[in-house]
Design a protein around this motif. Structure first.
Motif, PDB file in Angstrom:
ATOM      1  N   GLU A   1       0.993  -1.335   0.065  1.00  0.00           N
ATOM      2  CA  GLU A   1       0.011   0.168  -0.014  1.00  0.00           C
ATOM      3  C   GLU A   1       0.803   1.319   0.074  1.00  0.00           C
ATOM      4  O   GLU A   1       0.553   2.405  -0.717  1.00  0.00           O
ATOM      5  CB  GLU A   1      -1.055   0.044   1.133  1.00  0.00           C
ATOM      6  N   ASN A   2       1.968   1.282   0.493  1.00  0.00           N
ATOM      7  CA  ASN A   2       3.005   2.416   0.541  1.00  0.00           C
ATOM      8  C   ASN A   2       3.334   2.792  -0.699  1.00  0.00           C
ATOM      9  O   ASN A   2       3.468   3.760  -1.395  1.00  0.00           O
ATOM     10  CB  ASN A   2       3.985   2.144   1.566  1.00  0.00           C
ATOM     11  N   TRP A   3       3.864   1.381  -1.526  1.00  0.00           N
ATOM     12  CA  TRP A   3       4.224   1.551  -2.748  1.00  0.00           C
ATOM     13  C   TRP A   3       3.178   2.251  -3.628  1.00  0.00           C
ATOM     14  O   TRP A   3       3.228   3.148  -4.373  1.00  0.00           O
ATOM     15  CB  TRP A   3       4.644   0.366  -3.298  1.00  0.00           C
ATOM     16  N   LEU A   4       1.838   1.831  -3.528  1.00  0.00           N
ATOM     17  CA  LEU A   4       0.711   2.143  -4.208  1.00  0.00           C
ATOM     18  C   LEU A   4       0.614   3.851  -4.192  1.00  0.00           C
ATOM     19  O   LEU A   4       0.304   4.508  -5.166  1.00  0.00           O
ATOM     20  CB  LEU A   4      -0.344   1.544  -3.879  1.00  0.00           C
ATOM     21  N   SER A   5       0.574   4.185  -2.924  1.00  0.00           N
ATOM     22  CA  SER A   5       0.237   5.467  -2.653  1.00  0.00           C
ATOM     23  C   SER A   5       1.458   6.344  -3.067  1.00  0.00           C
ATOM     24  O   SER A   5       1.058   7.564  -3.407  1.00  0.00           O
ATOM     25  CB  SER A   5       0.236   5.852  -1.165  1.00  0.00           C
ATOM     26  N   THR A   6       2.608   6.187  -2.963  1.00  0.00           N
ATOM     27  CA  THR A   6       3.824   6.677  -3.672  1.00  0.00           C
ATOM     28  C   THR A   6       3.707   6.878  -5.157  1.00  0.00           C
ATOM     29  O   THR A   6       3.935   7.847  -5.577  1.00  0.00           O
ATOM     30  CB  THR A   6       5.093   6.095  -2.977  1.00  0.00           C
ATOM     31  N   GLN A   7       3.086   5.808  -5.699  1.00  0.00           N
ATOM     32  CA  GLN A   7       3.027   5.826  -7.218  1.00  0.00           C
ATOM     33  C   GLN A   7       1.992   6.942  -7.623  1.00  0.00           C
ATOM     34  O   GLN A   7       1.993   7.328  -8.557  1.00  0.00           O
ATOM     35  CB  GLN A   7       2.538   4.447  -7.719  1.00  0.00           C
ATOM     36  N   LEU A   8       0.816   6.808  -6.903  1.00  0.00           N
ATOM     37  CA  LEU A   8      -0.278   7.810  -7.167  1.00  0.00           C
ATOM     38  C   LEU A   8       0.287   9.311  -6.994  1.00  0.00           C
ATOM     39  O   LEU A   8      -0.043  10.238  -7.816  1.00  0.00           O
ATOM     40  CB  LEU A   8      -1.181   7.615  -6.131  1.00  0.00           C
ATOM     41  N   LEU A   9       1.140   9.474  -6.071  1.00  0.00           N
ATOM     42  CA  LEU A   9       1.540  10.894  -5.820  1.00  0.00           C
ATOM     43  C   LEU A   9       2.559  11.086  -7.095  1.00  0.00           C
ATOM     44  O   LEU A   9       2.761  12.262  -7.555  1.00  0.00           O
ATOM     45  CB  LEU A   9       2.361  11.125  -4.449  1.00  0.00           C
ATOM     46  N   ASP A  10       3.162  10.451  -7.368  1.00  0.00           N
ATOM     47  CA  ASP A  10       4.156  10.263  -8.581  1.00  0.00           C
ATOM     48  C   ASP A  10       3.084  10.723  -9.892  1.00  0.00           C
ATOM     49  O   ASP A  10       3.914  11.561 -10.601  1.00  0.00           O
ATOM     50  CB  ASP A  10       4.910   9.061  -8.809  1.00  0.00           C
ATOM     51  N   VAL A  11       2.113  10.211  -9.720  1.00  0.00           N
ATOM     52  CA  VAL A  11       1.244  10.811 -11.174  1.00  0.00           C
ATOM     53  C   VAL A  11       1.010  12.190 -10.913  1.00  0.00           C
ATOM     54  O   VAL A  11       1.136  12.963 -12.005  1.00  0.00           O
ATOM     55  CB  VAL A  11       0.002  10.028 -11.095  1.00  0.00           C
ATOM     56  N   ASP A  12       0.722  12.701  -9.696  1.00  0.00           N
ATOM     57  CA  ASP A  12       0.616  14.353  -9.453  1.00  0.00           C
ATOM     58  C   ASP A  12       2.064  14.967  -9.725  1.00  0.00           C
ATOM     59  O   ASP A  12       1.685  16.059 -10.526  1.00  0.00           O
ATOM     60  CB  ASP A  12       0.352  14.497  -8.297  1.00  0.00           C
ATOM     61  N   VAL A  13       3.052  14.355  -9.303  1.00  0.00           N
ATOM     62  CA  VAL A  13       4.240  15.140  -9.704  1.00  0.00           C
ATOM     63  C   VAL A  13       4.769  15.113 -11.479  1.00  0.00           C
ATOM     64  O   VAL A  13       4.852  16.179 -12.050  1.00  0.00           O
ATOM     65  CB  VAL A  13       5.387  14.304  -9.115  1.00  0.00           C
ATOM     66  N   MET A  14       4.113  14.138 -11.835  1.00  0.00           N
ATOM     67  CA  MET A  14       4.285  14.174 -13.464  1.00  0.00           C
ATOM     68  C   MET A  14       3.112  15.318 -13.991  1.00  0.00           C
ATOM     69  O   MET A  14       3.772  16.115 -14.925  1.00  0.00           O
ATOM     70  CB  MET A  14       3.886  12.703 -14.144  1.00  0.00           C
ATOM     71  N   GLN A  15       2.086  15.374 -13.632  1.00  0.00           N
ATOM     72  CA  GLN A  15       1.167  16.364 -14.126  1.00  0.00           C
ATOM     73  C   GLN A  15       1.751  17.802 -13.792  1.00  0.00           C
ATOM     74  O   GLN A  15       1.859  18.599 -14.806  1.00  0.00           O
ATOM     75  CB  GLN A  15      -0.228  16.257 -13.215  1.00  0.00           C
ATOM     76  N   ALA A  16       2.205  17.935 -12.749  1.00  0.00           N
ATOM     77  CA  ALA A  16       2.892  19.349 -12.431  1.00  0.00           C
ATOM     78  C   ALA A  16       3.977  19.732 -13.148  1.00  0.00           C
ATOM     79  O   ALA A  16       4.311  20.704 -13.510  1.00  0.00           O
ATOM     80  CB  ALA A  16       3.227  19.271 -10.879  1.00  0.00           C
ATOM     81  N   ASN A  17       4.764  18.638 -13.675  1.00  0.00           N
ATOM     82  CA  ASN A  17       5.947  18.826 -14.690  1.00  0.00           C
ATOM     83  C   ASN A  17       5.574  18.891 -15.922  1.00  0.00           C
ATOM     84  O   ASN A  17       6.686  18.683 -16.704  1.00  0.00           O
ATOM     85  CB  ASN A  17       7.097  17.785 -14.211  1.00  0.00           C
ATOM     86  N   GLY A  18       4.355  18.801 -16.296  1.00  0.00           N
ATOM     87  CA  GLY A  18       4.070  18.849 -17.749  1.00  0.00           C
ATOM     88  C   GLY A  18       4.057  17.236 -18.506  1.00  0.00           C
ATOM     89  O   GLY A  18       3.641  17.511 -19.566  1.00  0.00           O
ATOM     90  N   ASP A  19       4.458  16.335 -17.893  1.00  0.00           N
ATOM     91  CA  ASP A  19       4.358  14.910 -18.391  1.00  0.00           C
ATOM     92  C   ASP A  19       2.808  14.322 -18.365  1.00  0.00           C
ATOM     93  O   ASP A  19       2.581  13.384 -17.718  1.00  0.00           O
ATOM     94  CB  ASP A  19       5.271  14.078 -17.765  1.00  0.00           C
ATOM     95  N   GLU A  20       2.023  15.084 -19.041  1.00  0.00           N
ATOM     96  CA  GLU A  20       0.577  14.723 -18.723  1.00  0.00           C
ATOM     97  C   GLU A  20       0.319  13.281 -19.625  1.00  0.00           C
ATOM     98  O   GLU A  20      -0.381  12.657 -18.862  1.00  0.00           O
ATOM     99  CB  GLU A  20      -0.321  15.944 -19.530  1.00  0.00           C
ATOM    100  N   ARG A  21       0.983  13.050 -20.502  1.00  0.00           N
ATOM    101  CA  ARG A  21       0.450  11.883 -21.100  1.00  0.00           C
ATOM    102  C   ARG A  21       1.123  10.536 -20.353  1.00  0.00           C
ATOM    103  O   ARG A  21       0.626   9.363 -20.416  1.00  0.00           O
ATOM    104  CB  ARG A  21       1.218  11.645 -22.625  1.00  0.00           C
ATOM    105  N   LYS A  22       2.443  10.698 -19.857  1.00  0.00           N
ATOM    106  CA  LYS A  22       3.055   9.677 -19.079  1.00  0.00           C
ATOM    107  C   LYS A  22       1.953   9.620 -17.692  1.00  0.00           C
ATOM    108  O   LYS A  22       2.047   8.525 -17.374  1.00  0.00           O
ATOM    109  CB  LYS A  22       4.430   9.993 -18.590  1.00  0.00           C
ATOM    110  N   ALA A  23       1.763  10.639 -17.175  1.00  0.00           N
ATOM    111  CA  ALA A  23       0.843  10.675 -15.983  1.00  0.00           C
ATOM    112  C   ALA A  23      -0.483   9.861 -16.478  1.00  0.00           C
ATOM    113  O   ALA A  23      -0.895   9.164 -15.536  1.00  0.00           O
ATOM    114  CB  ALA A  23       0.609  12.071 -15.529  1.00  0.00           C
ATOM    115  N   PHE A  24      -1.070  10.170 -17.563  1.00  0.00           N
ATOM    116  CA  PHE A  24      -2.556   9.506 -17.868  1.00  0.00           C
ATOM    117  C   PHE A  24      -2.206   8.006 -17.662  1.00  0.00           C
ATOM    118  O   PHE A  24      -3.088   7.307 -17.263  1.00  0.00           O
ATOM    119  CB  PHE A  24      -2.883  10.038 -19.003  1.00  0.00           C
ATOM    120  N   VAL A  25      -1.036   7.513 -18.664  1.00  0.00           N
ATOM    121  CA  VAL A  25      -0.779   6.006 -18.941  1.00  0.00           C
ATOM    122  C   VAL A  25      -0.463   5.591 -17.608  1.00  0.00           C
ATOM    123  O   VAL A  25      -1.165   4.362 -17.323  1.00  0.00           O
ATOM    124  CB  VAL A  25       0.311   5.869 -19.639  1.00  0.00           C
ATOM    125  N   LYS A  26       0.139   6.071 -16.730  1.00  0.00           N
ATOM    126  CA  LYS A  26       0.478   5.415 -15.317  1.00  0.00           C
ATOM    127  C   LYS A  26      -0.613   5.495 -14.300  1.00  0.00           C
ATOM    128  O   LYS A  26      -1.027   4.339 -13.732  1.00  0.00           O
ATOM    129  CB  LYS A  26       1.720   6.295 -14.661  1.00  0.00           C
TER     130      LYS A  26
END
Length: 848
Positions: A401-426
């Protein structure tokens, strides 16, 4: 074997040995029972309700037990009423019915059933304890104590410990707090060194809560000094503070523990004030009390206490984590970042809260609009958390669960850095690999909404709802989705539920605010001021469409929403421009309008009537109706018809010419990165001219950076007129000739202009945002018109350059006020004469 296990075993054995009269196959009924034992009672109860008249005797008993597990007291009593021979019921079944009677405050019947259960199993003291609890609730506490005393010393130490906690409960019902504490103390001495029975622990907590006695009463030691007693109580309270962050068993109970702790701390701190030498203990209590404040969502109290305590000395890192969370809730992520850095510096990956504190640190960086720093922090955190973990006695690995919540947070970081397509796929991948978890799929739905795919997000939320219908994050997401889909009634229903259950949650407050704004009145204002300059021998006319030194002001006031779908509106407009050759003349136009707007899930429609006055022409009436429909999230179409259209050129209106305008349009928006619009507008002027006007426009995201984005633009428009004007050289005698229409109306024209738009964010802080943009475009303008000079009329075809530059700023001052301003310079030729047009524009939108 405890009571719950006994009931479960009886139920399963009964299902397996049901007689031939059972209305379902044994295998299917076994599955229903197993689901009920695992906590999913709904399927079994639904079946038993549907066949209540066909139930076997065993199924009648099953109905009682499963309904008791589900906490449905009224259904327990209804099922019990269908049993014809109640004397043959087992003791656990009778106890289930007795608990239902107790919960409904029918104490006499509850006591009778417990006595009946005791006759069936006289050696089991739990039926006596059940009767004692009922007697205490029925204000017969001393009788309950007398009922239990003969059993002391005759049962096992574990049962005696439980019996003494029941006697403590009875002592409390008659106001004897210290007698209650004595019985609990004796119970723990019997259980010591443990492990303690869960029922004993639970009832011990009830006793102390009702008695308002400190947990230090567990081991009374007369040799402790007053300061030592306070220190012991402070230590015990600190443990309770940490437990309070786990929440309650039910939604309504999540603040019970923090409220009790805050009240208890108030009492203990008063004792510290009266006890010499207890200053250090008082400081410790105040530090730990910040945890209770934070668990109760009292963020301002946390910050106020921290600021005062930090002036007196350093605050431990574990308490700084609470303060940092309070700063985040109060929208001060910069301060939260400083505190989280200090917290992490004093922790190691082996600490329980290390992952959570690192995640909160990344969130503080994101909310402070520092996506680059958040990326660095996330890259440090990701490798430290394994994807799976192994559970004891379970053969397969499970997602950490810690890995999952961290990966979800990484999606938000991708979005903030402009990696919208990678964030969506992940995000989609995380939802697929962990469908039983709500957060990944809710996050995926949120990304769908950001792309404008509201219906796809709605379906995603329904999938999540099928597994967890009462999740707070889900209801927040569904409320936002309902607003995006213009389902106002559904949004109100969801908002009411959040108001009753989750008002203190940050996500709920934001969603409720959005729903509140959607129902507010709205004021829209737009204004523009222009100036034209001609280049050429006959260039004194200025812009032939708007005139020179043109001015336009329009304001519209919308009412609050009523009847779920309707808004009324009133608007006013003023426009002016200078037209003429030798002597400039200024034409003026004014109009007022009023109407209603209807919106629902797939439709936006308006109906309006207007009064218009232009130049010396008398007052005229006009009207307009528009309908826009959504086929799905990607395709949209609409149509409009205007009688005496307000978009009729000012020069024509000043001459008494008006036009009826039609419009059909369609758009394709596969995502928030791509959009294409197509429209066709036929015009019929009162002078007999038919104009056919069409346009094609689109935008495509080319690049995205953390604070900027670049879009490619394309605008193509053209028109054809059945009656066209005749242009001429004002220096010749043709300048006195007036033929054709009294407004700019070439036989045909076409403009093609591709461009780029660069948008940069200057400031972003929650509801306040400030952006500026630069838009550049260059293309060609093709015009077919009639030219008259001293030698006669000539057909002319011009192919001239066209360019445009625009700079603007958009400021969102709050969640209800937006202001935009821009300046635009355009170079275009009309009838072979190049015009440079400068426009200053202002837009404002305010909700109140």
């Amino acid at each position: 074997m405890n009571k719950t296990s006994l009931l479960a075993l009886c139920l399963l054995l009964g299902a397996q040995t049901a007689g031939a009269g059972s209305v379902v196959p044994d295998a299917h009924y076994d599955d229903l029972v197993r689901k009920a034992r695992s906590g999913d009672t709904a399927p079994a109860l639904e079946y038993l309700r549907q066949h209540v008249k066909e139930q076997t005797r065993q199924q009648q008993e099953d109905h009682i037990v499963i309904a008791s597990w589900a906490g449905r007291d009224s259904e327990v009593l209804e099922a019990y009423a269908h049993v014809q021979d109640t004397s043959a019921l087992s003791a656990p079944i009778l106890a289930s019915v007795a608990r239902a009677y107790r919960n409904t405050r029918d104490y006499e019947r509850a006591a009778q059933l417990y006595r009946q259960a005791e006759k069936i199993a006289p050696d089991d003291p739990q039926w006596v304890m059940g009767e004692m609890l009922v007697m205490a609730d029925g204000k017969r506490g001393r009788d309950a104590i007398a009922r239990g005393r003969p059993w002391l010393g005759k049962v096992s130490s574990q049962d005696e410990a439980r019996l003494r906690t029941v006697m403590a409960y009875a002592w409390l019902s008659v106001g004897e707090r210290f007698e209650a504490l004595h019985e609990v103390h004796q119970a723990f001495l019997l259980e010591h060194p443990g492990p303690f029975d869960r029922d004993v622990l639970e009832r011990y907590g009830q006793v102390l809560s009702r008695a308002e006695l400190p947990m230090a009463g567990l081991e009374v030691d007369a040799r402790l000094t007053p300061v030592q007693r306070l220190q012991k109580q402070a230590d015990e309270m600190a443990l309770q503070v940490r437990m309070s962050h786990t929440g309650g068993r039910q939604e309504a109970d999540r603040f019970v523990a923090p409220d009790e702790l805050i009240s208890r701390y108030h009492s203990l701190l008063s004792q510290c004030d009266r006890t010499p030498g207890a200053e250090g203990v008082a400081r410790q209590m105040r530090i730990d009390r910040m945890g209770a404040y934070e668990a109760r969502s009292m963020h301002r109290q946390v910050v106020a206490e921290y600021e005062q305590l930090s002036r007196e000395g350093r605050i431990p890192s574990y308490a700084e984590a609470w303060v940092a969370q309070a700063y985040m809730a109060l929208h001060n992520p910069g301060k939260a970042d400083e505190l989280f850095r200090d917290v992490i510096a004093h922790e190691s990956p082996k600490d329980d809260h290390w992952t959570e504190d690192n995640q909160n640190h990344v969130r503080s960086l994101l909310e402070d609009d520092r996506p680059g720093d958040a990326r660095q922090a996330m890259d440090t955190l990701l490798p430290t958390i394994p994807k799976v973990h192994w559970s004891i006695n379970y053969p397969l690995p499970q997602v950490n669960e810690n890995w999952l919540s961290t990966q979800l947070l990484d999606v938000d970081v991708m979005q903030a850095n402009g990696d919208e397509r990678k964030a969506f796929v992940k995000s989609r991948h995380l939802c697929e690999i962990a469908p039983a978890q709500t957060s990944p799929c809710i996050g995926y739905g949120a990304l769908l909404e950001e792309q404008g795919r509201y219906r796809d997000a709605e379906y995603q939320y329904l999938v999540v709802q099928s597994g967890m219908p009462r999740n707070q994050s889900l209801e927040v997401a569904q409320l936002v989705n309902a607003l995006n889909l213009r389902e106002w009634h559904r949004a109100d229903v969801l908002a009411e539920g959040l108001t009753q259950r989750f008002t203190d949650e940050e996500g709920s407050r934001q969603a409720l605010r959005q729903n509140e704004i959607a129902h507010m009145a709205e004021f829209q204002l737009s204004a523009s001021k222009g100036h034209s300059h001609s280049h050429g021998s006959n260039g004194s006319n200025g812009n032939p469409i708007r005139g020179n030194d043109d001015l336009h002001i329009e304001g519209t006031l919308y009412s609050p929403r009523f009847g779920d779908h309707w808004r009324a509106f009133l608007g006013a407009d003023y426009t002016s421009g200078e037209f003429g050759t030798e002597e400039s003349t200024t034409d003026h136009g004014r109009w007022q309008r009023g109407g209603v707007e209807y919106t629902d899930r797939n439709t936006v429609a308006t109906l309006e009537a207007s009064t218009q006055r232009f130049g010396d022409v008398g007052q005229q009436m006009g009207g307009k109706v528009t309908v826009d429909r959504d086929i799905n999230d990607r395709w949209h179409y609409g149509a409009a018809y205007s009688f005496r259209s307000a978009e009729t050129p000012l020069r024509a209106r000043a001459e008494g010419i008006w036009a009826n305008q039609g419009d059909v349009h369609a758009s394709w928006t596969p995502s928030n990165r791509t959009s294409v619009q197509l429209s066709l507008s036929p015009w019929h002027f009162s002078d007999g001219n038919w104009r056919w006007q069409s346009s094609l426009s689109g935008s495509q995201r080319l690049w995205t950076w953390p604070h900027a984005r670049l879009d490619g633009l394309l605008a193509i428009s053209g028109s054809r007129n059945s009656i066209s004007h005749i242009a001429g050289d004002s220096s010749s005698d043709a300048g006195n000739r007036k033929e054709g229409v009294d407004y700019y109306s070439p036989k045909s024209d076409l403009s093609i202009m591709p461009g780029l738009r660069l948008t940069h964010a200057l400031y972003r802080h929650y509801d306040r945002q400030w952006e500026h943009y630069l838009e550049l475009g260059a293309g060609r303008y093709y015009e077919n018109y009639t030219w008259h000079d001293s030698q006669g009329d000539h057909n002319r075809h011009d192919n001239t350059p066209l360019w445009m530059a625009r700079y603007g700023q958009d400021i969102q001052l709050s969640d209800v006020l937006n202001v935009g301003a821009s300046a635009q310079v355009t170079r275009q030729s009309y009838d072979g004469v190049s015009e440079r047009d400068i426009q200053l524009m202002l837009d404002m939108n305010y909700r109140f």
